[in-house]
Enzyme design. Structure first.
Site, short mmCIF file in Angstrom:
data_model
loop_
_atom_site.label_atom_id
_atom_site.label_comp_id
_atom_site.label_asym_id
_atom_site.label_seq_id
_atom_site.Cartn_x
_atom_site.Cartn_y
_atom_site.Cartn_z
NE ARG A 82 -3.15 -0.04 3.03
CZ ARG A 82 -2.97 -0.37 4.31
NH1 ARG A 82 -2.85 -1.64 4.65
NH2 ARG A 82 -2.93 0.55 5.25
CG ASN A 83 5.28 3.27 0.52
OD1 ASN A 83 5.45 4.02 -0.43
ND2 ASN A 83 5.79 3.50 1.72
CB ALA A 84 1.73 5.84 -3.05
CG PHE A 85 8.82 5.07 -3.55
CD1 PHE A 85 9.28 6.37 -3.43
CD2 PHE A 85 9.57 4.16 -4.27
CE1 PHE A 85 10.47 6.75 -4.01
CE2 PHE A 85 10.77 4.53 -4.85
CZ PHE A 85 11.22 5.83 -4.72
CB THR B 100 5.07 7.21 -0.85
OG1 THR B 100 6.19 6.57 -0.21
CG2 THR B 100 5.54 8.28 -1.82
#
Length: 164
Positions: free
Chosen positions: A39-42, A143
């Site tokens: 779920r980290n958007a990086f 992020t």
């Protein structure tokens, strides 16, 4: 309380931009990969900014960063933290990475972007006073899925500063 150690940088000698996080989260540490939490958007942001397939294996995503002259690292080399949240990092336990040596071997880097407030605050307090290079420092929203006050679209818009 876990005593944590970050990863070495992902950086080619010709990098012109450095992105700094604070300390990898537990999922990243377990998988030995930057920004491994699904779920980290990086990586989703990077894939959109630099037009590569988000489904590439980790090593190929890192190659895409290098191709675009981007280095990736963390401000902290060591710290103590229960769990994965930056807010849980024990302030007195922080040991920063060796940035003067890093910038000596990556002398083309002129911009540092911070992935979140903790990375920026720690860098400014623990690294900047002893830093021997002139670089531009730019804050970006985290992020992390824990930083839910901004939508993905808002984060992506803010991160477009990388391309300018």
């Amino acid at each position: 309380m876990l005593n944590l150690t970050s990863f070495p940088p992902i950086a080619k000698p010709d990098a012109t931009t450095l992105i700094l996080g604070s300390m990898p989260g537990q999922r990243s540490l377990d998988q030995n990969q930057y920004y491994a939490h699904p779920r980290n958007a990086f990586w989703k942001i990077m894939s959109q900014l630099y037009d590569f397939d988000l489904d590439l294996i980790y090593e190929k995503r890192c190659e895409q960063l290098a191709k675009n002259k981007i280095a990736l690292w963390d401000v902290m080399q060591h710290c103590e933290r229960p769990g994965s949240l930056d807010s849980a990092i024990v302030s007195g336990s922080i040991i920063p990475n060796a940035f003067n040596a890093f910038f000596n071997s990556h002398s083309n880097i002129r911009r540092v972007f911070f992935n979140g407030r903790k990375a920026e605050d720690t860098f400014r307090r623990k690294v900047l006073p002893d830093l021997k290079v002139d670089i531009k420092l730019i804050a970006l929203p985290s992020t992390s899925p824990a930083h839910a006050s901004l939508s993905f679209a808002q984060k992506l818009e803010a991160w477009k500063k990388l391309r300018k």
